[in-house]
Design a protein around this motif. Structure first.
Motif, PDB file in Angstrom:
ATOM      1  N   GLN A   1       0.807  -1.208   0.014  1.00  0.00           N
ATOM      2  CA  GLN A   1      -0.153  -0.015  -0.091  1.00  0.00           C
ATOM      3  C   GLN A   1       0.796   1.397   0.151  1.00  0.00           C
ATOM      4  OE1 GLN A   1      -3.998   0.445   0.893  1.00  0.00           O
ATOM      5  NE2 GLN A   1      -3.366   1.225   3.098  1.00  0.00           N
ATOM      6  N   GLN A   2       2.314   1.234   0.250  1.00  0.00           N
ATOM      7  CA  GLN A   2       3.096   2.331   0.259  1.00  0.00           C
ATOM      8  C   GLN A   2       3.273   2.659  -1.192  1.00  0.00           C
ATOM      9  OE1 GLN A   2       2.919   3.839   2.722  1.00  0.00           O
ATOM     10  NE2 GLN A   2       2.436   2.318   4.401  1.00  0.00           N
ATOM     11  N   THR A   3       2.893   1.765  -2.145  1.00  0.00           N
ATOM     12  CA  THR A   3       3.427   2.177  -3.741  1.00  0.00           C
ATOM     13  C   THR A   3       2.782   3.513  -3.834  1.00  0.00           C
ATOM     14  OG1 THR A   3       3.012  -0.198  -3.975  1.00  0.00           O
ATOM     15  CG2 THR A   3       3.304   1.217  -5.787  1.00  0.00           C
ATOM     16  N   GLN A   4       3.597   4.454  -4.474  1.00  0.00           N
ATOM     17  CA  GLN A   4       2.871   5.728  -4.843  1.00  0.00           C
ATOM     18  C   GLN A   4       1.432   5.439  -5.856  1.00  0.00           C
ATOM     19  OE1 GLN A   4       5.886   8.161  -6.748  1.00  0.00           O
ATOM     20  NE2 GLN A   4       4.636  10.057  -6.083  1.00  0.00           N
TER      21      GLN A   4
ATOM     22  N   VAL B   1      -1.026   3.854  -4.892  1.00  0.00           N
ATOM     23  CA  VAL B   1      -1.769   2.697  -4.668  1.00  0.00           C
ATOM     24  C   VAL B   1      -2.614   3.010  -3.388  1.00  0.00           C
ATOM     25  CG1 VAL B   1      -1.727   0.427  -3.643  1.00  0.00           C
ATOM     26  CG2 VAL B   1      -0.701   1.026  -5.876  1.00  0.00           C
TER      27      VAL B   1
ATOM     28  N   GLY C   1       5.631  -6.980  -6.885  1.00  0.00           N
ATOM     29  CA  GLY C   1       6.774  -6.139  -6.410  1.00  0.00           C
ATOM     30  C   GLY C   1       6.018  -4.809  -5.769  1.00  0.00           C
ATOM     31  N   LEU C   2       4.892  -4.644  -5.401  1.00  0.00           N
ATOM     32  CA  LEU C   2       4.190  -3.478  -5.023  1.00  0.00           C
ATOM     33  C   LEU C   2       5.294  -2.971  -3.722  1.00  0.00           C
ATOM     34  CD1 LEU C   2       0.531  -3.700  -5.123  1.00  0.00           C
ATOM     35  CD2 LEU C   2       1.999  -2.587  -6.699  1.00  0.00           C
ATOM     36  N   GLY C   3       5.382  -1.624  -3.414  1.00  0.00           N
ATOM     37  CA  GLY C   3       5.879  -1.313  -2.172  1.00  0.00           C
ATOM     38  C   GLY C   3       6.412   0.174  -2.283  1.00  0.00           C
ATOM     39  N   GLU C   4       6.866   0.753  -1.183  1.00  0.00           N
ATOM     40  CA  GLU C   4       7.544   1.926  -0.929  1.00  0.00           C
ATOM     41  C   GLU C   4       8.362   2.087  -2.050  1.00  0.00           C
ATOM     42  OE1 GLU C   4       6.582   3.882   1.726  1.00  0.00           O
ATOM     43  OE2 GLU C   4       8.012   5.660   1.870  1.00  0.00           O
ATOM     44  N   ARG C   5       8.772   3.187  -2.850  1.00  0.00           N
ATOM     45  CA  ARG C   5       9.900   3.572  -3.574  1.00  0.00           C
ATOM     46  C   ARG C   5       9.797   2.500  -4.784  1.00  0.00           C
ATOM     47  NH1 ARG C   5      12.204   3.329   1.338  1.00  0.00           N
ATOM     48  NH2 ARG C   5      13.496   1.585   0.260  1.00  0.00           N
ATOM     49  N   CYS C   6      10.975   1.972  -4.749  1.00  0.00           N
ATOM     50  CA  CYS C   6      10.926   0.833  -6.050  1.00  0.00           C
ATOM     51  C   CYS C   6      10.414  -0.486  -5.628  1.00  0.00           C
ATOM     52  CB  CYS C   6      12.561   0.680  -6.145  1.00  0.00           C
ATOM     53  SG  CYS C   6      13.415   2.194  -6.303  1.00  0.00           S
ATOM     54  N   GLY C   7       9.557  -0.636  -4.508  1.00  0.00           N
ATOM     55  CA  GLY C   7       8.912  -1.816  -4.159  1.00  0.00           C
ATOM     56  C   GLY C   7       9.834  -2.791  -3.331  1.00  0.00           C
TER      57      GLY C   7
ATOM     58  N   ASN D   1       9.711  -9.075  -5.149  1.00  0.00           N
ATOM     59  CA  ASN D   1       8.473  -9.806  -5.806  1.00  0.00           C
ATOM     60  C   ASN D   1       8.206 -10.978  -5.572  1.00  0.00           C
ATOM     61  OD1 ASN D   1       6.508  -9.924  -7.694  1.00  0.00           O
ATOM     62  ND2 ASN D   1       7.609  -8.940  -9.436  1.00  0.00           N
TER      63      ASN D   1
END
Lengths: 535, 535
Positions: free
Chosen positions: A16-19, A21, A234-240, A243
């Protein structure tokens, strides 16, 4: 004897930290169900109390086979674990499994928290002891563990030991900033295990800031870690995050892992992996990454001519695994490098059987070559490729004929000095021998101008006689335009992606110096392909 | 003492194997110039003779500081190297550096080539010897080396040794199918170096089928390889090649590599990496990957609340490198603290000076935010960004006013039953207080329809009064269209690249649900920016 390796999914929390998302509560339910079906061992649902979505989700927690886990942080300084309201909300979610993040890097304890090193160790100890005393399984996420270990190994180990001594089932080594390289992850994880703090009750949590999240996870497993954390796609903060869509097939299909370990995911559920990955993109309305390992649409696409011809002799020549094992499929795209054998295979995949020496093969190849020189591309426009082939083979019905069309586009200022624009399209068709005139404008229900292609599409679809019903569920989902070279002049290439209610998705191409004309051709192909599926 | 590590770029050859990627010759020239500026050591331009684009490109080969290299394959069986027409085309390209791929896996020699094992070794030897005899530097791409070594180590080594004994400068170990894991790449590369065939004249070429291409490249370097092959943005067959956009900063910024090696790329050119990556996407009309390591728009975006507040205390708390070192920038949602200083820097770069606390900075940021929510993007449309800023600062003259326009597009069959199309545009302007009506059609000198945007551009330029002369040398050189989200609805974003006789090149953006309207806005910005340069 195989060993147990635990897969811990944090799509619903770190993902959920993905920009861009932001899951809704119903979306979290759908994703949790997908993860559970796939067979991951832990599902981290979020942080109860951190935001309304997560709180709602835990209030109606899904019933999963997987260990459903609440995330939170260790208690703050200056109060007891029992009296920390942030921790209370996590505990009140009532999950059997609780994962708490805490600091293990001296610099962060002093800079970000601004407390003493001893005090931080006590916060970890007391928080984990509290979770265990409540009868839950406790996991400790050791934040910045690798950077911390490099700066002050004794302190990082002290923090981890405090958690384990307090009863944590797992100590998870986190590379929070994602900057640690695989060889360092291996060395440090090995040092932790050699220190004998917690046996193999060590987990690994990595980020992809150097594109090494998967490799770092494998390095930690090589060193002895037995829990691996990551996210779908591979979702996630910054580069993810690491995966899982890549890690899971690697662990299940590749040696030494395949023989060494058992996880909650079976070879049977692995065959749903591509579907799971696409469904997640669908929920998030993201375009699936074509080049994704294992599950990408291009992962088993063989474009180079030499590769394609060898694949036809034996697929193992250019494939590291069988595509079907992850629910994916082989693609041999057409391009100016492809030959006849390549073409036959692609036709077969589209359900078009052609004999080996059929002269139509040469004809189709020539047409493709000529069209590519005009600016067309059939790499991704599979539906237009099928139509071209069927026409060359005399297998294409003429559903309708376009006699002419006219579109006008106007922009002016209205009496309130607002700029307004409107398009109007007239299409003249012949269907079943009957001439039909349709007119549509580009205004949608809300009064907004949707443009000339929209007006054309509506006019086209408006009066297709008996075919109208067949195409009623078609929807234009993407539209890509680029200027390219067509012979000696620049032309416009339009690629349209369409979808229907049955979940089909197809791509068509049109080329012209006139962008509206190119769009019109791609639209026509899209409609014709759809009609073909229903005959 | 630092050692030399060579970076070999194959964007123009293996990168072209990406599904949906088809470079034109001018695009190859632009990319080669970018790579050369960045400082890679080798640029592989393509395969002369394999297709018309590559042949044209080598016919007018770019002059590069980097070693410009032609790719081909070892001679076929049953003929001499001198008499192999495929090899002849490669040699005729006249490059000083030639890379030939050959088989080293016994299974492939027998299955794909269908020749004897000895014969294949002789093909390698004779081909490399021929290249060397012609005074060129020879590189040998050892196809399927890792799979081959696992199946038959002696044979794989024999093939590699044949190339080195014949004078190859480099033997490049290729993991063609992308299935080899980092620990295996390390072990096998180490075994090759320990076998003493070629000292450290070993290169590594990996693919991303298990998301380990970068890690495998690093593992080979750890084992002693001194050339690393890859592509910009990880383009390439299937899941792509090793991503140089990730490997280069890792090698230059991270230990042990930063202290150990010197490459053609300097810390100074590294600061252009993000721009290079975006430009390539721009040329290919691909959406840049937000989550890309180092260069992605999200790579330094800190969404988690805890992270963002720590970052404000000290950026090193949640960043593994300084974003500016790769030309990227930090993003902290909810805080335009970082935004304002970034903005001032960008305005300064455009020659617009604004004081540190000027309230216009906040206004510009707000406008950009609002426009981006509507679907605009100012990442690449620098000219539109400048116009927006100048308008907010009250520094933008109104050269002319558009009162209205109308375009009509028609397609019909003529009396010879040929399909013909034509567009006509009417534009009404006010220039220097005077109303001017212009009409143009889309027919060019050869009688071809160039489409509605062309007709509009001509009508606009036709009667601009005293400005007509200023814009006479303007030329539309690229035109990209993408469907994107504008608020809650899909809109069309058009980016137009223009050029003038003085060699200026500028990009402008327009957004509307109506593609012609969006194009018109981007055209207007393009003309206004050009006029601004002459005032």
């Amino acid at each position: 004897m195989t060993e147990r390796l635990y897969i811990y999914d944090t799509t619903l929390r770190d993902g959920q930290q993905t920009q861009g998302v932001q899951f809704s509560t119903p979306e979290k339910h759908r994703i949790a169900a997908m993860l559970d079906e796939l067979g991951v061992d832990y599902i981290e649902g979020g942080w109860p109390g951190a935001n309304p979505t997560d709180s709602d989700f835990f209030n109606e927690a899904p019933k999963t086979r997987a260990r459903f886990t609440a995330f939170g942080m260790t208690k703050r300084a200056g109060r007891s674990a029992e009296n920390d309201d942030v921790l209370a909300e996590v505990m009140n979610a009532g999950t059997k499994h609780v994962c708490l993040v805490g600091k293990t890097h001296d610099f962060h304890v002093e800079t970000a928290l601004g407390i003493g090193l001893e005090e931080n160790v006590e916060n970890i100890r007391a928080s984990i002891a509290y979770v265990v005393a409540q009868g839950r399984e406790a996991l400790f996420d050791a934040e910045h563990f690798f950077d911390g270990y490099k700066a002050n190994p004794a302190y990082a180990l002290t923090c981890l030991k405090a958690a384990h001594d307090a009863g944590a089932r797992w100590g998870v080594l986190c590379d929070t900033n994602g900057g640690t390289l695989p060889h360092e992850v291996y060395q440090i994880t090995k040092a932790v295990i050699d220190a004998g703090i917690a046996g193999d009750r060590i987990g690994i949590h990595t980020h992809n800031d150097t594109e090494n999240a998967v490799a770092c996870s494998l390095a930690a497993i090589d060193a002895g870690a037995r829990q691996v954390q990551g996210t779908l796609n591979g979702l996630g903060e910054r580069c993810g995050n690491a995966n899982l869509t890549t890690l899971i097939p690697t662990l299940l299909l590749k040696e030494p892992y395949a023989s060494q370990f058992e996880t909650g995911v079976s070879l049977e559920t692995l065959a749903r992996l591509t579907t799971v990955s696409r469904k997640l993109d669908d929920i998030l309305n993201r375009v699936p990454m074509r080049q994704a390992a294992y599950v990408g649409a291009s992962a088993f696409a063989h474009k180079a001519g030499l590769h394609a011809s060898a694949i036809l002799k034996d697929p193992s020549t250019y494939e590291h695994i069988v595509p079907e094992s992850v629910g994916n499929a082989r693609i041999i795209p057409m391009s100016n490098q492809a030959g006849q054998s390549n073409l036959r295979k692609r036709l077969e995949d589209a359900g078009i059987k052609v004999k080996k020496d059929d002269p139509a093969l040469g004809l189709i190849l020539d047409q493709i070559k000529a069209r590519e020189a005009e600016g067309y591309t059939y790499d991704s426009a599979q539906a237009s490729f099928e139509l071209l082939a069927r026409r060359a083979l005399g297998q294409m019905p003429e559903f309708f004929e376009v006699k002419r069309y006219r579109v006008s586009i106007e922009r002016r200022k209205n009496k309130y000095n607002q700029t307004v624009s409107l398009s109007e399209a007239v299409v003249v068709l012949k269907v079943d021998g009957e001439k039909r005139l349709s007119v549509s404008e580009s205004m949608d229900e809300t009064g907004s101008d949707r443009g000339p292609v929209n007006a054309l599409a509506k006019a086209l679809a408006k009066d297709l006689g008996r075919y109208g019903e067949v195409i009623a569920d078609m929807r234009l989902v993407d539209f890509k335009v680029r200027i390219t070279q067509g012979g000696t002049e620049a032309v416009t290439r339009v690629i349209i992606d369409s979808e229907d209610a049955e979940g089909r998705r197809w791509s068509t191409v049109g080329v012209s110096a006139n962008i509206v004309d190119a769009s019109f051709d791609a639209l026509l192909d899209a409609i014709n392909w759809k009609l073909l599926q229903s005959t």
